[in-house]
Design an enzyme around this catalytic site. Structure first.
Site, PDB file in Angstrom:
ATOM      1  N   HIS A  83       0.832  -1.208   0.000  1.00 16.29           N
ATOM      2  CA  HIS A  83       0.000   0.000   0.000  1.00 16.29           C
ATOM      3  C   HIS A  83       0.860   1.249   0.000  1.00 16.29           C
ATOM      4  O   HIS A  83       1.937   1.281   0.595  1.00 16.29           O
ATOM      5  CB  HIS A  83      -0.991   0.000   1.164  1.00 16.29           C
ATOM      6  CG  HIS A  83      -0.395   0.018   2.540  1.00 16.29           C
ATOM      7  ND1 HIS A  83      -0.106   1.194   3.219  1.00 16.29           N
ATOM      8  CD2 HIS A  83      -0.049  -0.979   3.392  1.00 16.29           C
ATOM      9  CE1 HIS A  83       0.374   0.909   4.412  1.00 16.29           C
ATOM     10  NE2 HIS A  83       0.429  -0.408   4.555  1.00 16.29           N
ATOM     11  N   ASP A  85      -0.232   4.377   1.043  1.00 20.55           N
ATOM     12  CA  ASP A  85      -0.563   5.410   2.030  1.00 20.55           C
ATOM     13  C   ASP A  85       0.213   5.207   3.321  1.00 20.55           C
ATOM     14  O   ASP A  85       0.653   4.099   3.640  1.00 20.55           O
ATOM     15  CB  ASP A  85      -2.067   5.440   2.316  1.00 20.55           C
ATOM     16  CG  ASP A  85      -2.589   4.168   2.969  1.00 20.55           C
ATOM     17  OD1 ASP A  85      -2.240   3.069   2.491  1.00 20.55           O
ATOM     18  OD2 ASP A  85      -3.360   4.259   3.950  1.00 20.55           O
ATOM     19  N   ASP A 146       6.273   1.824   6.378  1.00 24.47           N
ATOM     20  CA  ASP A 146       4.962   1.184   6.305  1.00 24.47           C
ATOM     21  C   ASP A 146       4.093   2.019   5.381  1.00 24.47           C
ATOM     22  O   ASP A 146       3.508   3.007   5.810  1.00 24.47           O
ATOM     23  CB  ASP A 146       4.357   1.090   7.705  1.00 24.47           C
ATOM     24  CG  ASP A 146       3.002   0.416   7.736  1.00 24.47           C
ATOM     25  OD1 ASP A 146       2.603  -0.173   6.716  1.00 24.47           O
ATOM     26  OD2 ASP A 146       2.325   0.477   8.779  1.00 24.47           O
ATOM     27  N   GLU A 180      -4.957   1.700   2.858  1.00 26.75           N
ATOM     28  CA  GLU A 180      -4.893   0.523   3.726  1.00 26.75           C
ATOM     29  C   GLU A 180      -4.927   0.919   5.186  1.00 26.75           C
ATOM     30  O   GLU A 180      -5.555   0.240   6.008  1.00 26.75           O
ATOM     31  CB  GLU A 180      -3.609  -0.273   3.417  1.00 26.75           C
ATOM     32  CG  GLU A 180      -3.538  -1.635   4.100  1.00 26.75           C
ATOM     33  CD  GLU A 180      -2.856  -1.631   5.477  1.00 26.75           C
ATOM     34  OE1 GLU A 180      -2.833  -2.687   6.122  1.00 26.75           O
ATOM     35  OE2 GLU A 180      -2.347  -0.555   5.889  1.00 26.75           O
ATOM     36  N   GLU A 181      -4.276   2.025   5.518  1.00 20.78           N
ATOM     37  CA  GLU A 181      -4.156   2.428   6.918  1.00 20.78           C
ATOM     38  C   GLU A 181      -5.490   2.865   7.529  1.00 20.78           C
ATOM     39  O   GLU A 181      -5.615   2.921   8.754  1.00 20.78           O
ATOM     40  CB  GLU A 181      -3.134   3.564   7.058  1.00 20.78           C
ATOM     41  CG  GLU A 181      -1.702   3.179   6.695  1.00 20.78           C
ATOM     42  CD  GLU A 181      -1.045   2.244   7.709  1.00 20.78           C
ATOM     43  OE1 GLU A 181      -1.716   1.873   8.699  1.00 20.78           O
ATOM     44  OE2 GLU A 181       0.108   1.878   7.500  1.00 20.78           O
ATOM     45  N   ASP A 203       4.165  -6.337   3.722  1.00 16.52           N
ATOM     46  CA  ASP A 203       3.706  -5.383   4.736  1.00 16.52           C
ATOM     47  C   ASP A 203       4.069  -5.880   6.130  1.00 16.52           C
ATOM     48  O   ASP A 203       3.392  -5.563   7.102  1.00 16.52           O
ATOM     49  CB  ASP A 203       2.181  -5.199   4.605  1.00 16.52           C
ATOM     50  CG  ASP A 203       1.670  -3.924   5.287  1.00 16.52           C
ATOM     51  OD1 ASP A 203       2.509  -3.088   5.675  1.00 16.52           O
ATOM     52  OD2 ASP A 203       0.452  -3.793   5.433  1.00 16.52           O
ATOM     53  N   HIS A 386       4.464   3.901  12.261  1.00 21.75           N
ATOM     54  CA  HIS A 386       3.490   4.923  12.660  1.00 21.75           C
ATOM     55  C   HIS A 386       4.089   5.906  13.681  1.00 21.75           C
ATOM     56  O   HIS A 386       3.344   6.556  14.406  1.00 21.75           O
ATOM     57  CB  HIS A 386       2.216   4.309  13.258  1.00 21.75           C
ATOM     58  CG  HIS A 386       1.451   3.432  12.321  1.00 21.75           C
ATOM     59  ND1 HIS A 386       0.149   3.049  12.557  1.00 21.75           N
ATOM     60  CD2 HIS A 386       1.799   2.849  11.148  1.00 21.75           C
ATOM     61  CE1 HIS A 386      -0.282   2.266  11.575  1.00 21.75           C
ATOM     62  NE2 HIS A 386       0.714   2.136  10.710  1.00 21.75           N
TER      63      HIS A 386
END
EC number: 3.4.11.4
Length: 414
Positions: A83, A85, A146, A180-181, A203, A386
């Site tokens: 992903h 994002d 990520d 995705e997040e 991922d 994150h």
């Protein structure tokens, strides 16, 4: 096999993380932020430049491409997916990636905010990277490993296969998803157009980890209806929904049943948002467990806690709603053992021991598996995701590229 190959994954990754692609959970648009398409268009153009004629980004920000088969026999079409994002938890604007050459084993003080320290105590996996190159952000943002590490690794895999036609493989599909997040990574994916039979998301975390099991997940919403009255004349009339919501949160168990008190295969119930006014208040929860049947038990327990609180407020009412979010991919993958077996073979060919572990979360692979595309998760190397402490080891990224190349070969051979 890779002795004379100049990996492109680091150069690509360092460029990709500088493109702000943060998704937005409050947005109803698709994708939730238009800026995710900025990276999608870059990826589509780079894939075209490699020679993948069908590479394109659609209106929803999904990037599709095909690496054609270079063998005559028919083999299943596989897909590699990541992903684009980054999480809303931490800023992804003006990311400044820093390549730390030959990491010396000391704590890393990030230059743009000296209070941000990536310490060996907090991140002992750093010890496995002494003498190796690692990448961090500058202290003001997350890094974006990520999942731009997964994106860059898939791009380098494509680069390798196109430069080495002697490596035999079947048809390979590439898929990059937005959102995705925020739980919408597969909302507009076109699986018919993709045309793959099996897939792997890139991922995951530490080198050698392979994940074929995720949480099953529901969302629960409690709405408390109070009784409103003018506060100056409210005696024996007002029933404050906000205060009841506070009592509900206070009544949740302190030593269990929550993410901060569980680990391993334990499930939890977690309040994630509260809002409202004195007349009406809502609490949003997420409910997680590896055994899908346990979700109903957790939800019944939560509802029971709420009902006990409401007994003290007989004039208040409440509604309790549950919505399915995703399910444990293991329930699908158990019927396709070759997907995991071929991955393990690829890891071994790359000189890695496989570490299988369940994900205390979900991936696009959870949803894809239940949409008919069995899809476990491969490591990328990402760490401290994150957060401003996010980092990744170059060795891990190179190994991920190797695993993908071997995986393409294994599918062709088997």
């Amino acid at each position: 096999m890779f002795t004379n190959y100049t990996f492109t994954v680091v150069e690509k990754f360092m460029r990709y993380v500088q493109v702000d692609t943060q998704s937005d959970p409050a947005s109803a648009a698709a994708p939730t932020t238009e800026k995710q398409k900025n990276l999608g268009s870059v990826l589509a153009e780079e894939l075209k430049a490699m020679g993948l004629a069908d590479a394109h980004m659609d209106e929803y920000g999904y990037v599709y491409a095909t690496i054609p088969s270079n063998i005559t026999k028919q083999v299943p079409v596989i897909c590699f997916c990541s992903h684009v994002d980054t999480a809303p938890d931490c800023s992804g604007t003006h990311v400044k990636p820093i390549l730390h050459k030959q990491y010396n084993g000391a704590d890393i003080v990030l230059p743009d905010d000296a209070t941000q320290v990536i310490s060996v105590k907090d991140y002992p996996y750093l010890q496995q990277h002494i003498g190796q190159d690692i990448i961090t952000a500058s202290g003001l943002t997350l890094l974006g490993a990520d999942d731009k590490s997964g994106v860059a690794e898939i791009m380098d895999m494509a680069n390798y296969l196109l430069q080495h036609p002697e490596v035999k493989h079947g048809e390979i599909k590439i898929l990059f998803t937005p959102d995705e997040e925020v739980g919408k990574g597969t909302a507009h994916v076109n699986l018919k157009k993709l045309g793959a039979e099996f897939a792997y998301t890139l991922d995951g975390g530490e080198l050698g980890t392979f994940e074929d099991e995720t949480f099953s997940a529901d969302a629960a919403k409690i709405t408390v209806n109070g009784v409103i009255a003018h506060p100056g004349y409210a005696k024996d009339k007002l029933v404050n929904a906000l205060k009841i919501a506070g009592e509900i949160l206070a009544a949740l168990p302190a030593g269990e049943f929550s993410p901060e008190t569980t680990s391993g295969r334990e499930g939890f119930v977690h309040p994630v948002a509260i809002g409202g006014i004195a007349e009406k208040a809502t609490i949003d929860f997420i409910v997680r467990d590896f055994t899908t049947a346990n979700l109903v038990k957790h939800e019944a327990r939560l509802k029971g806690i709420v009902e006990e609180v409401l007994k003290k407020h007989p004039r208040a009412t409440m509604t309790f709603e549950v919505h399915e979010q995703y399910r444990n991919m293991k329930e699908v993958l158990i019927n396709h053992p070759q997907v995991g077996a071929y991955a393990e073979e690829a890891y071994q060919r790359a000189g890695l021991q496989v570490t299988k572990e369940p994900i205390r979360g979900g991936t696009d692979g959870s949803r894809l598996s239940f949409m008919g595309l069995p899809c476990p998760n491969v490591f990328t190397g990402m760490q401290a995701i994150h957060s401003k402490h996010e980092w990744i080891g170059v060795r891990d990224m190179h190994k991920a590229v190797e695993v993908l190349v071997h995986l393409a070969q294994v599918w062709a051979e088997k």
